[in-house]
Write an enzyme that holds these catalytic residues in place. Structure first.
Site, PDB file in Angstrom:
ATOM      1  CE1 TYR A 169     -24.635   4.724 -28.251  1.00  0.00           C
ATOM      2  CE2 TYR A 169     -24.434   4.085 -30.558  1.00  0.00           C
ATOM      3  CZ  TYR A 169     -25.210   4.278 -29.429  1.00  0.00           C
ATOM      4  OH  TYR A 169     -26.554   4.015 -29.452  1.00  0.00           O
ATOM      5  CB  CYS A 227     -27.995   3.420 -23.621  1.00  0.00           C
ATOM      6  SG  CYS A 227     -29.359   2.266 -23.713  1.00  0.00           S
ATOM      7  CG  MET A 238       3.956 -13.054  10.077  1.00  0.00           C
ATOM      8  SD  MET A 238       5.365 -14.122  10.191  1.00  0.00           S
ATOM      9  CE  MET A 238       6.645 -13.036   9.627  1.00  0.00           C
ATOM     10  CB  SER A 281     -28.844   1.011 -27.930  1.00  0.00           C
ATOM     11  OG  SER A 281     -28.304   1.542 -26.744  1.00  0.00           O
ATOM     12  NE  ARG A 331       5.492   0.423  -0.990  1.00  0.00           N
ATOM     13  CZ  ARG A 331       5.019  -0.033   0.161  1.00  0.00           C
ATOM     14  NH1 ARG A 331       4.718  -1.294   0.289  1.00  0.00           N
ATOM     15  NH2 ARG A 331       4.847   0.764   1.179  1.00  0.00           N
ATOM     16  CG  HIS A 391     -26.383  -3.147   4.339  1.00  0.00           C
ATOM     17  ND1 HIS A 391     -26.910  -1.948   4.753  1.00  0.00           N
ATOM     18  CD2 HIS A 391     -27.317  -3.727   3.554  1.00  0.00           C
ATOM     19  CE1 HIS A 391     -28.135  -1.812   4.255  1.00  0.00           C
ATOM     20  NE2 HIS A 391     -28.406  -2.889   3.522  1.00  0.00           N
ATOM     21  N   GLY A 399      -3.042  -8.269   6.228  1.00  0.00           N
ATOM     22  CA  GLY A 399      -3.472  -9.549   6.778  1.00  0.00           C
ATOM     23  C   GLY A 399      -2.375 -10.590   6.737  1.00  0.00           C
ATOM     24  CE  LYS A 450       8.376  -5.800   2.287  1.00  0.00           C
ATOM     25  NZ  LYS A 450       7.868  -6.322   3.578  1.00  0.00           N
ATOM     26  NE  ARG A 454      11.996  -6.126   4.969  1.00  0.00           N
ATOM     27  CZ  ARG A 454      12.514  -5.145   4.228  1.00  0.00           C
ATOM     28  NH1 ARG A 454      13.711  -5.282   3.670  1.00  0.00           N
ATOM     29  NH2 ARG A 454      11.821  -4.044   4.029  1.00  0.00           N
TER      30      ARG A 454
HETATM   31  P1  ADP Z   1       6.392  -3.718   5.718  1.00  0.00           P
HETATM   32  O1  ADP Z   1       6.117  -4.422   4.458  1.00  0.00           O
HETATM   33  O2  ADP Z   1       5.291  -3.778   6.725  1.00  0.00           O
HETATM   34  O3  ADP Z   1       6.914  -2.327   5.477  1.00  0.00           O
HETATM   35  P2  ADP Z   1       9.100  -4.504   6.128  1.00  0.00           P
HETATM   36  O4  ADP Z   1       9.533  -5.877   5.833  1.00  0.00           O
HETATM   37  O5  ADP Z   1       9.435  -3.485   5.124  1.00  0.00           O
HETATM   38  O6  ADP Z   1       7.552  -4.519   6.447  1.00  0.00           O
HETATM   39  O7  ADP Z   1       9.776  -4.155   7.530  1.00  0.00           O
HETATM   40  C1  ADP Z   1       9.234  -3.386   8.557  1.00  0.00           C
HETATM   41  C2  ADP Z   1      10.243  -2.347   9.029  1.00  0.00           C
HETATM   42  O8  ADP Z   1      11.470  -2.951   9.382  1.00  0.00           O
HETATM   43  C3  ADP Z   1      10.574  -1.345   7.957  1.00  0.00           C
HETATM   44  O9  ADP Z   1      10.683  -0.091   8.519  1.00  0.00           O
HETATM   45  C4  ADP Z   1      11.884  -1.811   7.438  1.00  0.00           C
HETATM   46  O10 ADP Z   1      12.597  -0.769   6.881  1.00  0.00           O
HETATM   47  C5  ADP Z   1      12.546  -2.395   8.685  1.00  0.00           C
HETATM   48  N1  ADP Z   1      13.525  -3.419   8.338  1.00  0.00           N
HETATM   49  C6  ADP Z   1      13.274  -4.532   7.625  1.00  0.00           C
HETATM   50  N2  ADP Z   1      14.408  -5.247   7.456  1.00  0.00           N
HETATM   51  C7  ADP Z   1      15.390  -4.561   8.083  1.00  0.00           C
HETATM   52  C8  ADP Z   1      16.795  -4.786   8.244  1.00  0.00           C
HETATM   53  N3  ADP Z   1      17.402  -5.849   7.711  1.00  0.00           N
HETATM   54  N4  ADP Z   1      17.499  -3.887   8.945  1.00  0.00           N
HETATM   55  C9  ADP Z   1      16.876  -2.809   9.465  1.00  0.00           C
HETATM   56  N5  ADP Z   1      15.573  -2.544   9.358  1.00  0.00           N
HETATM   57  C10 ADP Z   1      14.822  -3.405   8.665  1.00  0.00           C
HETATM   58 MG    MG Z   2       8.297  -1.904   4.335  1.00  0.00          MG
END
Ligand code: ADP
Ligand code: MG
Ligand code: MG
Length: 902
Positions: free
Chosen positions: A874, A854, A109, A786, A343, A459, A107, A29, A98
């Site tokens: 092969y 094989c 935060m 083989s 991304r 499983h 998983g 990110k 973020r």
């Molecule tokens: P995730 O990886 O779960 O997408 P993000 O860090 O991208 O989490 O953020 C979750 C939401 O919050 C997204 O919709 C993102 O666009 C929004 N968001 C994150 N930072 C900001 C910001 N500075 N201003 C407005 N919206 C934000």
């Molecule tokens: Mg996001």
């Protein structure tokens, strides 16, 4: 700045200082936010705290020296840029915190928005927004909710519950109907919840909020779910996560604001166009959370033409820049567009091929790069039949696509019932909360398996994949009640015998029978769709990429086929010979009786008569195969399984004999058979009298097979064809075994072949660890090797395949002892090492020795790369896997500039 600060590690990067190649340090990110900033796109200012800082924090439990100061300095410059101070009561700067690791990881935060709000700054925020109280209190309640949940582990549903309560009191279901007073009340309720669960008041100090949020992101790297996910996905545990601190922009300021997501192409089909969702007057995650109905991105043109045009321009730029499909998060604040994330986007298998083809057409990438933008797993997915989904079919649940395929059938809840109904010819879907080894028979009988619990390594998932059976696991919207023989989903009840359809690729579950349509890609491989003359973007892209793979690969691809029909199909799929023709099926059906005679023979004469009767049958089998594979090599394996596998099972025979004796019938023959079965019973048949051992113990058996092969080849050549037989001796562990078989075989071949010009090679399988370790000696007597990697894996690990997959592999996978079953993908370190040793020592003893593989690994993408690296000639795999192996062999051979987007 103090002098000591100058030499400190740099832990914080302004967005302007980073770029997309710094994912290790800044996370995905952060690196992409920096890249967009430097492209001059409208990204709110901010900074990234590095993964190094996270690692240092996790190692010591304290922030590393200098981090606090660096955060302070970057925060100050952010405040200057925004001309606001964090949490200022009159005009507060707010930020989001973020997480963002190198690989996106469930998983970890999540994000906290609106950091910096408190009882005072909420008033200032309202004033700055032109007296928009509603907006300010809405932002504040979101902060307490997200902060409480993600930083302080307050149960999220308590907040949800309070929100529902407020809506109910107002008599509405839409959060937009809550006014400023309602939201102020909600903030009070949220604060009480926070206090109840944490034992403290919601922190009012903005810097404390920020610091706690940053620490929580660091610590979430080691959250249980994150640890488990990394283990399973083989993501190193020591990468750490970065933390992004970003100035807030607001999509919830009114109808001229909003937030959305967009893709530069359709991630489902790859088609060019405008794809995305937009939600007016909303913040952050409202779009994906499904709180209100979003509108298609196209509608933005009507709502805010100038932002829309700007967004489209940016999307085109990002695509050109990343040379790939991008996905994007954006927010519009009062008519001003802000980019919040991009991304390289995930896509379906079909879209991967289509997009790679389009990007070549557009001159953004070359064919080598296109080859690396797709993979064999995706191609394999495209070769399964698919559900034909018209709008009438809506999924009722979605779990994990644990084992691909499309299956419909009657619902059953127990293994026993599955077996019963399947025996009546019904297609059944076994539905369980989760499966265990007792369900194995039912899983074998079912067309598909659906569970409400468990992930990709449960499983059910592991066993289904091993069987190639369609499976959806962990569909947790489904409430399974086994004793009552029903499950409920989306308010509906489904009982035993009702029909459901499950898609093991997407994880979707449908009620009723969804029609299945054949794969276009298979039709293309079979030659019934001509890519030059049809308007099908997928088929054309597959054709183009496969052609490039074939032109560049070094590994040849053969097939495992035992019949003329299989051979013919594999040849259409591009097989360049047969790498494994098993001869055991030639002893089944009405030929069993001859095998019984062979086993029971008392005198040499009886045995010879049985073998003489088998000879023409085998010869005919081989002739058919040589004809289909005209001009291509065919490796025939001499009989491998223990002979008692061809006799009736002991218990059944014992009962039959007893019953017949009771009736006073003549059972001399059956008694002899029973005695033979008793005599030949083995505790451990996989390690018993089989393979080359049979050939050395039962006189005339291998000789008959060798003669049938040689005679079939001669007949083929006399008929104007070209036969290239290669006789393969199974289960050799010592060169002396091979020498003995070879001496006898060569005599027969010389006699049969005469001056026909037929050449018959004699080689061996390398499947016993001792053979791998004495390959130098064995190569003296073998004209080819083989690798039988199934047995090599069984014996290398000491795993009995038929037992272990159902019994405990799921546990091993869960614990991360291996990331994937070693029967699915070759264990490079152990079994792979045996392959390496045998290849090196075999070729040292006999330069140019032809070597193939094989086992089923021959069609596994990762294993194909390994065999390429080791330098095999092969791989051989089942007919359906031949295209996958061709593609992966091409990918292994072709280098790119490294921007592999997988
Ligand atoms: P995730 O990886 O779960 O997408 P993000 O860090 O991208 O989490 O953020 C979750 C939401 O919050 C997204 O919709 C993102 O666009 C929004 N968001 C994150 N930072 C900001 C910001 N500075 N201003 C407005 N919206 C934000
Ligand atoms: Mg996001
Ligand atoms: Mg074997």
């Amino acid at each position: 700045m103090a002098a000591q600060d100058m030499v400190q590690d740099k832990y914080v990067y302004d967005f302007a200082e980073g770029n997309k190649d710094l994912k290790d340090l800044l996370g995905g990110k952060g690196a992409n936010l920096a890249e967009m900033t430097n492209l001059g796109l409208p990204v709110p200012p901010g900074f990234t705290i590095t993964t190094e800082a996270c690692k240092a924090y996790l190692a010591t439990g304290a922030q590393p020296d200098g981090l606090a100061g660096q955060i302070e300095a970057h925060l100050e410059s952010l405040e200057r840029a925004m001309d606001k101070r964090l949490g200022d009561p009159q005009d507060p700067l707010l930020v989001s915190v973020r997480s963002g690791a190198k690989f996106s990881m469930p998983g970890m935060m999540e994000t906290v928005l609106n950091v910096g709000l408190n009882d005072h700054s909420v008033v200032g925020l309202s004033a700055q927004a032109g007296g928009n109280d509603r907006f300010a209190w809405d932002s504040y309640r979101r902060l307490i909710q997200m902060f409480g949940k993600t930083v302080c582990d307050v149960p999220g549903d308590e907040f949800e519950h309070a929100l529902d309560e407020a809506k109910r009191a107002k008599g509405t279901r839409d959060d937009l109907d809550l006014d400023a007073d309602d939201l102020r009340g909600l903030v009070d309720a949220y604060k009480k919840i926070f206090l109840k669960h944490t034992g403290r008041e919601f922190p009012q100090e903005p810097r404390e909020q920020l610091d706690l949020a940053i620490r929580a992101v660091f610590e979430s790297w080691n959250a249980e779910r994150a640890v488990l996910y990394r283990r399973q996905e083989r993501i190193p545990a020591d990468l750490g996560t970065a933390v992004n601190v970003v100035a807030m922009v607001f999509g919830n300021l009114g109808p001229d604001s909003g937030t959305g997501v967009a893709f530069t192409r359709d991630p489902a089909s790859g088609a060019q166009g405008i794809y995305g969702d937009y939600l007016a007057n909303a913040q952050g995650e409202d779009v994906v959370a499904g709180i209100r109905n979003t509108v298609p991105l196209q509608d933005l043109e009507r709502l805010d033409k100038s932002s829309y045009d700007e967004l489209l321009g940016i999307m085109a730029r990002l695509e050109g820049h990343y040379r790939d499909l991008c996905d994007i998060e954006f927010t519009i604040e009062r008519g001003k567009l802000w980019m919040l994330q991009t991304r390289v986007g995930k896509r379906t298998a079909a879209a991967a091929f289509v997009i790679a083809g389009q990007l070549v057409d557009e001159g953004l990438i070359d064919l080598n790069e296109a080859l690396h933008r797709v993979n064999g797993a995706q191609l394999a997915q495209l070769m399964f039949p698919r559900f034909q989904l018209d709008h009438e079919f809506q999924p009722v649940a979605k779990g994990i696509g644990a084992s691909p395929g499309a299956a419909s059938g009657k619902v059953v809840f127990t293994s026993a019932r599955a077996v019963e109904l399947a025996a009546e010819g019904e297609s059944v879907i076994l539905v369980r909360r989760e499966t265990n080894p007792d369900d194995l028979n039912g899983m074998i009988a079912a067309k598909g398996i659906l569970t409400s619990r468990g992930g990709k390594t449960s499983h059910a998932a592991v066993v289904a994949r091993g069987m190639g059976k369609t499976c959806v696991s962990g569909a947790d919207e489904i409430e399974v009640n086994v004793p009552a023989k029903r499950f409920t989903v989306a308010g509906q009840t489904v009982g035993e015998g009702d029909v459901v359809s499950i898609d093991g690729t997407t994880g979707k579950v449908y009620l009723g029978e969804v029609p299945v349509m054949p794969s276009e890609v298979v039709q293309y491989f079979e030659g019934s769709l001509d890519p030059e003359h049809i308007d099908n973007a997928l088929v054309r892209a597959v054709h183009r990429i496969m052609t490039h793979a074939d032109a560049n690969r070094r590994l040849a691809v053969r097939t495992n086929a035992d019949t003329g029909a299989d051979a013919a199909r594999a040849r259409r799929f591009g097989a360049e010979g047969i790498g494994l023709c098993r001869t055991e099926h030639m002893f089944l059906g009405d030929r069993r009786e001859l095998v019984e005679r062979l086993i029971l023979a008392r005198a040499e004469g009886e045995r010879d008569a049985a073998l003489a009767a088998l000879l023409p049958l085998q010869r005919a089998d081989f002739e058919e195969i040589f004809r289909e594979m005209d001009g291509l090599p065919v490796t025939v394996r001499l009989i491998d399984p223990p002979l008692h596998e061809f006799l009736p099972p002991l218990e059944q025979l014992a009962v039959d004999v007893a019953v017949a004796q009771e009736r006073g019938e003549d059972v001399a023959k059956e008694e002899a058979l029973l005695a033979a079965v008793r005599r030949m019973h083995e505790e451990n048949p996989m390690l018993g009298l089989r393979g080359v051992r049979l050939g050395l113990v039962i006189p005339g058996l291998f000789a008959m097979q060798v003669r049938a092969i040689a005679e079939a080849a001669v007949a083929c050549v006399r008929g104007g064809g070209t036969a290239k037989p290669e006789i393969m001796v199974p289960l050799v562990g010592a060169v002396q075994e091979l020498e003995t078989v070879r001496a006898e075989a060569e005599k027969i071949i010389a006699e049969v072949v005469g001056d026909s010009g037929v050449e018959v090679l004699i080689g061996t399988m390398i499947e016993v660890p001792r053979a791998a370790l004495t390959a130098g000696q064995i190569a003296e007597a073998a004209q080819f090797f083989s690798f039988g990697t199934n047995d090599l894996t069984q014996m290398g690990w000491g795993f009995s395949r038929d037992d272990v997959e159902g019994a405990f592999f799921w546990r091993y996978l869960e614990l991360g002892i291996f990331g994937i079953s070693p029967f699915e993908s070759i264990d490079r370190d152990g079994v792979g090492r045996l392959v390496r040793i045998a290849t090196e020592e075999g070729r040292a003893a006999r330069p140019g020795l032809k070597i193939g593989v094989c086992g089923e690994h021959g069609g596994d993408p990762d294993s194909v790369h390994f065999f390429h690296e080791v330098g095999l000639d092969y791989v051989s795999c089942s007919p359906f896997r031949v295209p996958v192996a061709r593609l992966e062999a091409g990918r292994a051979a072709v280098q790119t500039d490294g921007s592999d987007s997988r």
